[in-house]
Design a protein around this motif. Structure first.
Motif, PDB file in Angstrom:
ATOM      1  N   GLY A   3       8.913  -9.330   7.832  1.00  0.00           N
ATOM      2  CA  GLY A   3       9.631  -8.124   7.445  1.00  0.00           C
ATOM      3  C   GLY A   3       8.716  -7.095   6.830  1.00  0.00           C
ATOM      4  N   PHE A   4       9.283  -5.897   6.637  1.00  0.00           N
ATOM      5  CA  PHE A   4       8.560  -4.824   5.953  1.00  0.00           C
ATOM      6  C   PHE A   4       9.585  -3.853   5.384  1.00  0.00           C
ATOM      7  N   GLU A   5       9.143  -3.056   4.430  1.00  0.00           N
ATOM      8  CA  GLU A   5      10.018  -2.024   3.866  1.00  0.00           C
ATOM      9  C   GLU A   5       9.183  -0.919   3.245  1.00  0.00           C
ATOM     10  N   VAL A   6       9.791   0.254   3.138  1.00  0.00           N
ATOM     11  CA  VAL A   6       9.218   1.383   2.413  1.00  0.00           C
ATOM     12  C   VAL A   6      10.262   1.785   1.383  1.00  0.00           C
ATOM     13  N   ASN A   7       9.856   1.839   0.107  1.00  0.00           N
ATOM     14  CA  ASN A   7      10.826   2.209  -0.917  1.00  0.00           C
ATOM     15  C   ASN A   7      10.767   3.705  -1.206  1.00  0.00           C
ATOM     16  N   LEU A   8      11.576   4.160  -2.140  1.00  0.00           N
ATOM     17  CA  LEU A   8      11.663   5.590  -2.455  1.00  0.00           C
ATOM     18  C   LEU A   8      10.411   6.136  -3.127  1.00  0.00           C
ATOM     19  N   LYS A   9       9.521   5.259  -3.578  1.00  0.00           N
ATOM     20  CA  LYS A   9       8.250   5.682  -4.181  1.00  0.00           C
ATOM     21  C   LYS A   9       7.137   5.760  -3.142  1.00  0.00           C
ATOM     22  N   ASP A  10       7.480   5.632  -1.851  1.00  0.00           N
ATOM     23  CA  ASP A  10       6.522   5.667  -0.747  1.00  0.00           C
ATOM     24  C   ASP A  10       5.603   4.445  -0.751  1.00  0.00           C
ATOM     25  N   GLU A  11       6.068   3.348  -1.356  1.00  0.00           N
ATOM     26  CA  GLU A  11       5.309   2.096  -1.336  1.00  0.00           C
ATOM     27  C   GLU A  11       5.722   1.307  -0.099  1.00  0.00           C
ATOM     28  N   LEU A  12       4.736   0.896   0.662  1.00  0.00           N
ATOM     29  CA  LEU A  12       4.942   0.142   1.901  1.00  0.00           C
ATOM     30  C   LEU A  12       4.617  -1.320   1.629  1.00  0.00           C
ATOM     31  N   THR A  24       0.861  -1.172   0.000  1.00  0.00           N
ATOM     32  CA  THR A  24       0.000   0.000   0.000  1.00  0.00           C
ATOM     33  C   THR A  24       0.902   1.228   0.000  1.00  0.00           C
ATOM     34  N   THR A  25       0.330   2.393   0.038  1.00  0.00           N
ATOM     35  CA  THR A  25       1.119   3.615   0.101  1.00  0.00           C
ATOM     36  C   THR A  25       1.389   3.942   1.562  1.00  0.00           C
ATOM     37  N   ALA A  26       2.652   4.233   1.865  1.00  0.00           N
ATOM     38  CA  ALA A  26       3.044   4.453   3.261  1.00  0.00           C
ATOM     39  C   ALA A  26       2.264   5.602   3.893  1.00  0.00           C
ATOM     40  N   HIS A  27       2.151   6.735   3.210  1.00  0.00           N
ATOM     41  CA  HIS A  27       1.466   7.869   3.843  1.00  0.00           C
ATOM     42  C   HIS A  27      -0.024   7.584   4.040  1.00  0.00           C
ATOM     43  N   ASP A  28      -0.646   6.816   3.135  1.00  0.00           N
ATOM     44  CA  ASP A  28      -2.054   6.445   3.336  1.00  0.00           C
ATOM     45  C   ASP A  28      -2.194   5.556   4.570  1.00  0.00           C
ATOM     46  N   PHE A  29      -1.278   4.607   4.727  1.00  0.00           N
ATOM     47  CA  PHE A  29      -1.334   3.716   5.890  1.00  0.00           C
ATOM     48  C   PHE A  29      -1.093   4.504   7.174  1.00  0.00           C
ATOM     49  N   GLU A  30      -0.142   5.437   7.152  1.00  0.00           N
ATOM     50  CA  GLU A  30       0.130   6.266   8.339  1.00  0.00           C
ATOM     51  C   GLU A  30      -1.100   7.094   8.716  1.00  0.00           C
ATOM     52  N   HIS A  31      -1.768   7.675   7.707  1.00  0.00           N
ATOM     53  CA  HIS A  31      -2.997   8.450   7.973  1.00  0.00           C
ATOM     54  C   HIS A  31      -4.105   7.541   8.490  1.00  0.00           C
ATOM     55  N   VAL A  72      -3.647   5.863  16.392  1.00  0.00           N
ATOM     56  CA  VAL A  72      -2.234   5.520  16.604  1.00  0.00           C
ATOM     57  C   VAL A  72      -1.373   6.441  15.743  1.00  0.00           C
ATOM     58  N   ALA A  73      -0.546   7.263  16.386  1.00  0.00           N
ATOM     59  CA  ALA A  73       0.354   8.169  15.669  1.00  0.00           C
ATOM     60  C   ALA A  73       1.685   7.461  15.430  1.00  0.00           C
ATOM     61  N   LEU A  74       1.819   6.862  14.257  1.00  0.00           N
ATOM     62  CA  LEU A  74       3.038   6.118  13.916  1.00  0.00           C
ATOM     63  C   LEU A  74       4.200   7.030  13.583  1.00  0.00           C
ATOM     64  N   GLY A  75       3.900   8.206  13.038  1.00  0.00           N
ATOM     65  CA  GLY A  75       4.961   8.989  12.424  1.00  0.00           C
ATOM     66  C   GLY A  75       5.289   8.337  11.091  1.00  0.00           C
ATOM     67  N   HIS A  76       6.549   8.363  10.714  1.00  0.00           N
ATOM     68  CA  HIS A  76       6.978   7.723   9.470  1.00  0.00           C
ATOM     69  C   HIS A  76       7.297   6.261   9.762  1.00  0.00           C
ATOM     70  N   ILE A  77       6.520   5.356   9.183  1.00  0.00           N
ATOM     71  CA  ILE A  77       6.645   3.927   9.487  1.00  0.00           C
ATOM     72  C   ILE A  77       8.029   3.385   9.144  1.00  0.00           C
ATOM     73  N   GLU A  78       8.682   3.964   8.139  1.00  0.00           N
ATOM     74  CA  GLU A  78      10.001   3.450   7.762  1.00  0.00           C
ATOM     75  C   GLU A  78      11.050   3.656   8.846  1.00  0.00           C
ATOM     76  N   LYS A  79      10.761   4.517   9.809  1.00  0.00           N
ATOM     77  CA  LYS A  79      11.696   4.752  10.912  1.00  0.00           C
ATOM     78  C   LYS A  79      11.516   3.760  12.058  1.00  0.00           C
ATOM     79  N   LEU A  80      10.478   2.926  11.957  1.00  0.00           N
ATOM     80  CA  LEU A  80      10.203   1.970  13.022  1.00  0.00           C
ATOM     81  C   LEU A  80      10.986   0.680  12.824  1.00  0.00           C
TER      82      LEU A  80
END
Length: 169
Positions: free
Chosen positions: A102-111, A47-54, A61-69
């Protein structure tokens, strides 16, 4: 004259921010294969990282930027609980346990979340529910591709049709 330029610039800025920040439809994709050697399903959910964070903010739940977790962080465990609630499989009324490997966020903001099932027999009628983020985004559309021997079976999940059945022979 400067007020007019400032007004035009402000309107242009608002338009540009809204066109980047807002979109009407949201998508989630899952791809699933069965690992014959380990006798486990392997699933990636995208999915899109920012959509999932929102979405998580909407769920309180305030995750912030998920890639930092980190996968061991308590905030990530809350995110993972939401993923497990938003994607589930069962057969004959028995839920299949899924573990995040595992999980990852790429440079296209894909989670991407990478899941693996417990050991199971793949054959049968699998009830799959894929309503991830539909609580926050009623227009969310999710799609699952089951891949076996190079062939894909696609299932689409909408707010009005969150559960589908996958027959595996």
């Amino acid at each position: 004259m400067n007020y007019m330029k400032l007004g035009v610039l402000a309107l242009f800025s608002i338009f540009m921010m809204s066109s980047f920040a807002l979109h009407e439809y949201f998508f989630g994709f899952a791809e699933m294969e069965f690992n014959e050697k380990d006798q486990k399903f392997e699933i990636s959910i995208q999915t899109t990282a920012h959509d999932f964070e929102h979405h998580m903010e909407h769920m309180g739940v305030a995750l912030g930027h998920i890639e930092k977790l980190n996968i061991e962080d308590s905030l990530f465990q809350l995110a993972l609980a939401e993923v497990n609630k938003g994607f589930s499989m069962s057969k004959d009324g028995k839920s299949l346990e899924l573990t995040c490997i595992g999980f990852e966020v790429n440079l296209k903001d894909e989670l991407f979340f990478y899941l693996q099932s417990e050991t199971t027999d793949k054959k049968g009628s699998w009830d799959i529910e894929f309503d991830l983020m539909m609580n926050s985004y009623p227009k969310q559309q999710n799609k699952l591709n089951y891949v076996e021997n190079g062939k894909k079976t696609a299932l689409t999940f909408l707010f009005s049709n969150k559960e589908r059945t996958l027959e595996i022979k």
